[in-house]
Design an enzyme around this catalytic site. Sequence first.
Site, PDB file in Angstrom:
ATOM      1  N   ASN A  42       0.858  -1.176   0.000  1.00 16.11           N
ATOM      2  CA  ASN A  42       0.000   0.000   0.000  1.00 16.11           C
ATOM      3  C   ASN A  42       0.897   1.230   0.000  1.00 16.11           C
ATOM      4  OD1 ASN A  42      -2.376   1.411  -0.038  1.00 16.11           O
ATOM      5  ND2 ASN A  42      -2.920   0.996   2.072  1.00 16.11           N
ATOM      6  N   ASP A  43       0.294   2.383   0.001  1.00 13.86           N
ATOM      7  CA  ASP A  43       1.034   3.636  -0.102  1.00 13.86           C
ATOM      8  C   ASP A  43       2.080   3.780   1.000  1.00 13.86           C
ATOM      9  OD1 ASP A  43      -1.194   3.748   1.649  1.00 13.86           O
ATOM     10  OD2 ASP A  43      -1.029   5.923   1.734  1.00 13.86           O
ATOM     11  N   GLN A  59       2.530  -0.096   4.283  1.00 13.64           N
ATOM     12  CA  GLN A  59       1.689  -1.234   4.627  1.00 13.64           C
ATOM     13  C   GLN A  59       2.021  -2.356   3.658  1.00 13.64           C
ATOM     14  OE1 GLN A  59      -2.286   0.260   4.357  1.00 13.64           O
ATOM     15  NE2 GLN A  59      -2.325   0.819   6.511  1.00 13.64           N
TER      16      GLN A  59
END
Length: 115
Positions: A42-43, A59
């Site tokens: 994730n970002d 993440q």
Amino acid sequence: MVRLSKEMYVNERAQQSALYETVKSDPYRLHYHLMPPAGWMNDPNGLCQVDGLYHIYYQYSPFEPLGGAKIWGHYTTRDLIHFRDHEPFIFADWKYDSLAFVMTVGGIGLEDITV
């Protein structure tokens, strides 16, 4: 919530070592953008720089490409081109880990939540 302790991560990573080597040698792997060793990313968050070394946390679901048990991955770089992957930084090993967003955004206390 799916828990993933450090011990569980180390065991699963050892079992999937051949898969990680295959992914690492993929000719279509990105070189100038962050990409986890395998799995889902994730970002990036928690960007900071200390003594010329940038730390990037993200993440990370290391064993599932669509998300799943989430932990926090960690890269460092001095030039934002060459990245060094480190062992994951934070593990989902506590039963309240999945509630962090609810507690910080919604203002709900632990006593209000049944796990």
